[in-house]
Scaffold this active site. Sequence first.
Site, PDB file in Angstrom:
ATOM      1  N   CYS A  95       1.005  -1.072  -0.133  1.00  0.00           N
ATOM      2  CA  CYS A  95       0.094   0.105  -0.052  1.00  0.00           C
ATOM      3  C   CYS A  95       1.006   1.290  -0.009  1.00  0.00           C
ATOM      4  CB  CYS A  95      -0.923  -0.109   1.406  1.00  0.00           C
ATOM      5  SG  CYS A  95      -2.148   1.409   1.302  1.00  0.00           S
ATOM      6  N   HIS A 138      -8.357  -4.309  -2.781  1.00  0.00           N
ATOM      7  CA  HIS A 138      -7.622  -3.256  -1.857  1.00  0.00           C
ATOM      8  C   HIS A 138      -8.137  -1.806  -2.100  1.00  0.00           C
ATOM      9  CE1 HIS A 138      -3.744  -1.926  -0.313  1.00  0.00           C
ATOM     10  NE2 HIS A 138      -3.953  -1.004  -0.873  1.00  0.00           N
ATOM     11  N   GLU A 139      -8.308  -1.418  -3.277  1.00  0.00           N
ATOM     12  CA  GLU A 139      -8.589  -0.167  -3.553  1.00  0.00           C
ATOM     13  C   GLU A 139      -9.980   0.299  -2.983  1.00  0.00           C
ATOM     14  OE1 GLU A 139      -6.233   1.861  -4.100  1.00  0.00           O
ATOM     15  OE2 GLU A 139      -4.628   0.663  -5.099  1.00  0.00           O
ATOM     16  N   HIS A 142     -10.240   0.838   0.653  1.00  0.00           N
ATOM     17  CA  HIS A 142     -10.012   2.273   1.105  1.00  0.00           C
ATOM     18  C   HIS A 142     -11.334   3.077   1.107  1.00  0.00           C
ATOM     19  CE1 HIS A 142      -5.434   2.581   1.489  1.00  0.00           C
ATOM     20  NE2 HIS A 142      -5.309   1.967   0.219  1.00  0.00           N
TER      21      HIS A 142
HETATM   22 ZN   LIG Z   1      -3.530   0.953  -0.306  1.00  0.00          ZN
END
Ligand SMILES: [Zn+2]
Length: 166
Positions: A95, A138-139, A142
């Site tokens: 990240c 993953h994104e 966020h």
């Molecule tokens: Zn990240």
Amino acid sequence: MKHLADLLLLGDPRLYETCEPVLESELPLVAGWVADLHNVMEEIRAKYQFGRGIAAPQLGIMKRLIYLNIDRPQVVINPELIALSDDMNELWDDCMSFPNLLVRVRRHRKLTMIYRDENWQTHTWEVNDWALSELIQHEYDHLNGVLCTMRAIDEQAFRWRPTPNP
Ligand SMILES: [Zn+2]
């Protein structure tokens, strides 16, 4: 224009917040946000030699917006993930908000993403490519204030990665 120094780092409370949807009336702002995301990702790539995607909240833009740049730049607005496969895979995730830390996580192998582009067109994207699927998860995390540290598979699921030599 935002720079590497503007990137929020692990521990910043904004990284744990849920982002607001982008409104159609905010579309004129999207190009500026994307330019900032692009610029910071390029700076990260130059320094750390990784980076395929970045989420708006990593720059303190608390909007449901993701910028991907693998073969080409791609703007993802208000994504929804559906049809997440039961089939999972494990990987060492990284990240930009903690570039020296690798975290062992488990992600769905496939998914479908419904999203709008920078012209407010809706797309349904069936993602069968594992490397892309884990990046999107993953994104997307966020946008909900979830970091991969929170998905570590166990207490030892962390590794230090040195910054590459210039
Ligand atoms: Zn990240």
